[in-house]
Design an enzyme around this catalytic site. Structure first.
Site, PDB file in Angstrom:
ATOM      1  N   LEU A  37       0.802  -1.224   0.000  1.00  0.00           N
ATOM      2  CA  LEU A  37       0.000   0.000   0.000  1.00  0.00           C
ATOM      3  C   LEU A  37       0.834   1.273   0.000  1.00  0.00           C
ATOM      4  O   LEU A  37       0.294   2.370  -0.153  1.00  0.00           O
ATOM      5  CB  LEU A  37      -0.944  -0.005   1.201  1.00  0.00           C
ATOM      6  CG  LEU A  37      -2.068  -1.045   1.138  1.00  0.00           C
ATOM      7  CD1 LEU A  37      -2.761  -1.159   2.478  1.00  0.00           C
ATOM      8  CD2 LEU A  37      -3.064  -0.706   0.048  1.00  0.00           C
ATOM      9  N   ASN A  63      -7.816   0.020   6.847  1.00  0.00           N
ATOM     10  CA  ASN A  63      -7.425  -0.545   8.140  1.00  0.00           C
ATOM     11  C   ASN A  63      -5.916  -0.571   8.353  1.00  0.00           C
ATOM     12  O   ASN A  63      -5.457  -0.655   9.481  1.00  0.00           O
ATOM     13  CB  ASN A  63      -7.985  -1.972   8.246  1.00  0.00           C
ATOM     14  CG  ASN A  63      -7.691  -2.614   9.577  1.00  0.00           C
ATOM     15  OD1 ASN A  63      -8.130  -2.142  10.613  1.00  0.00           O
ATOM     16  ND2 ASN A  63      -6.921  -3.693   9.558  1.00  0.00           N
ATOM     17  N   SER A 117      -7.363   6.056  15.217  1.00  0.00           N
ATOM     18  CA  SER A 117      -6.772   5.740  16.517  1.00  0.00           C
ATOM     19  C   SER A 117      -7.203   6.814  17.496  1.00  0.00           C
ATOM     20  O   SER A 117      -7.495   7.952  17.104  1.00  0.00           O
ATOM     21  CB  SER A 117      -5.246   5.703  16.427  1.00  0.00           C
ATOM     22  OG  SER A 117      -4.654   5.666  17.710  1.00  0.00           O
ATOM     23  N   TYR A 132       3.443   9.441  14.965  1.00  0.00           N
ATOM     24  CA  TYR A 132       2.295   8.579  14.664  1.00  0.00           C
ATOM     25  C   TYR A 132       0.986   9.322  14.934  1.00  0.00           C
ATOM     26  O   TYR A 132       0.052   9.277  14.123  1.00  0.00           O
ATOM     27  CB  TYR A 132       2.367   7.316  15.510  1.00  0.00           C
ATOM     28  CG  TYR A 132       1.138   6.448  15.462  1.00  0.00           C
ATOM     29  CD1 TYR A 132       0.846   5.671  14.341  1.00  0.00           C
ATOM     30  CD2 TYR A 132       0.260   6.385  16.542  1.00  0.00           C
ATOM     31  CE1 TYR A 132      -0.275   4.872  14.303  1.00  0.00           C
ATOM     32  CE2 TYR A 132      -0.871   5.585  16.508  1.00  0.00           C
ATOM     33  CZ  TYR A 132      -1.135   4.834  15.390  1.00  0.00           C
ATOM     34  OH  TYR A 132      -2.262   4.038  15.353  1.00  0.00           O
ATOM     35  N   VAL A 167      -5.558  -1.935  21.438  1.00  0.00           N
ATOM     36  CA  VAL A 167      -6.125  -3.204  20.988  1.00  0.00           C
ATOM     37  C   VAL A 167      -5.018  -4.256  21.017  1.00  0.00           C
ATOM     38  O   VAL A 167      -3.905  -4.005  20.547  1.00  0.00           O
ATOM     39  CB  VAL A 167      -6.688  -3.106  19.553  1.00  0.00           C
ATOM     40  CG1 VAL A 167      -7.381  -4.408  19.160  1.00  0.00           C
ATOM     41  CG2 VAL A 167      -7.652  -1.926  19.441  1.00  0.00           C
ATOM     42  N   THR A 169      -3.127  -6.680  19.556  1.00  0.00           N
ATOM     43  CA  THR A 169      -2.759  -7.239  18.246  1.00  0.00           C
ATOM     44  C   THR A 169      -1.231  -7.340  18.223  1.00  0.00           C
ATOM     45  O   THR A 169      -0.579  -7.246  19.264  1.00  0.00           O
ATOM     46  CB  THR A 169      -3.242  -6.327  17.107  1.00  0.00           C
ATOM     47  OG1 THR A 169      -2.569  -5.054  17.215  1.00  0.00           O
ATOM     48  CG2 THR A 169      -4.747  -6.098  17.180  1.00  0.00           C
TER      49      THR A 169
END
Length: 226
Positions: A37, A63, A117, A132, A167, A169
Site C-alpha cells: 500500500l 485498516n 486511533s 504517529y 487493541v 494485536t
C-alpha cells in the site's frame, strides 16, 4: 458486494490469513490479494484487478497502519515517511479509487470506513508515538473533509472514522521490534480491547440505516486513562 479491507505488511502469506478466516468460522468468501500500500502503482493495479474480477468496490475499510519509534527530536526521516506513506497517503489513494469505483457504477449507498486511533484525537505523552499521532490527526481531518466532499457531490455514500484505544494485536510488537518485553508490558498493564471489538463496531456502522451518518466512534479500554 465487494468489500476492500486492507492489512498492514505482515510476514504471514495472504493465503494463510484467508485460511485462518475460514477455519475461524467465517461464512463469506475471502479473496486475498497481495499489495504494498506504500506503492501507488500497486494500489492502482489492485483496483484494476478488482474491477475486472468483481466490477468494483461498494465498501472500503482503510485498516492498514503502523507506528515506528521515531521521536520528533531524534527520529529518522525514513521512518516518518513510512508512516505518512501508509497511514495517510495510502488511505487517501484507496479512498479516491474506491469512490471513483462507486461513482462509475452509480453506487449511491457505499461506505468508506477509516480505522483511525485514539491518537488521532489526543496526543499521549510518549515520544515514540508523537509522529504517529500526527499521522492519525491527519486521518481525523481527512475523514471530515471526505464527508464534506461527499455531501457537495450530492451522494449518499457515507464516511466514518473508528478510533480505537489499545487493541491487543501485533501492533506493539511491530513498533518495538526485537524489544518484545516492552510490547508484552504494554498489553499486560490493562485489559485491552480485542480485534473482535473493532470488527463489531465496523458491523455496527455497516448496519446503520441509509439515512444515518455515523461520524466518529471512539473505543477505549475501561481501565485506560486516555
Amino acid at each position: 458486494m465487494w468489500v476492500l479491507r486492507q492489512e498492514a505488511k505482515t510476514h504471514i502469506p495472504a493465503t494463510t490469513l484467508a485460511a485462518e478466516y475460514v477455519s475461524s468460522g467465517f461464512s463469506g468468501t475471502l479473496i486475498p490479494y497481495k499489495c504494498d500500500l506504500t506503492v501507488e502503482d500497486e494500489i492502482l493495479s489492485m483496483f484494476t484487478w478488482i474491477k475486472g474480477q468483481h466490477k468494483g468496490v461498494d465498501v472500503c475499510i482503510n485498516n492498514a497502519g503502523l507506528a515506528l519509534p521515531e521521536p520528533l527530536l531524534s527520529g529518522k526521516t525514513s521512518g516518518w515517511k513510512n508512516m505518512m506513506d501508509l497511514n495517510v497517503l495510502a488511505l487517501s489513494v484507496c479512498t479516491r479509487e474506491a469512490y471513483q469505483s462507486m461513482k462509475e457504477r452509480k453506487v449511491d449507498d457505499g461506505q468508506i470506513i477509516n480505522i483511525n486511533s485514539i491518537c488521532g484525537h489526543r496526543v499521549i505523552n510518549h515520544p515514540d508515538a508523537h509522529f504517529y499521532a500526527g499521522s492519525k490527526y491527519a486521518v481525523t481531518a481527512l475523514t471530515e473533509g471526505l464527508r464534506q466532499e461527499l455531501r457537495e457531490a450530492k451522494t449518499h455514500i457515507r464516511a466514518t472514522c473508528i478510533s480505537p484505544g489499545l487493541v491487543k494485536t501485533d501492533f506493539a510488537y511491530r513498533l518495538y521490534g526485537e524489544k518484545t518485553e516492552i510490547a508484552d508490558a504494554v498489553y499486560k498493564r490493562i485489559k485491552c480491547l480485542q480485534a473482535d471489538d473493532i470488527a463489531n463496531s465496523v458491523v455496527y456502522v455497516l448496519s446503520a440505516p441509509p439515512h444515518v451518518q455515523i461520524g466518529d466512534i471512539e473505543i477505549t479500554p475501561v481501565e485506560d486513562s486516555l
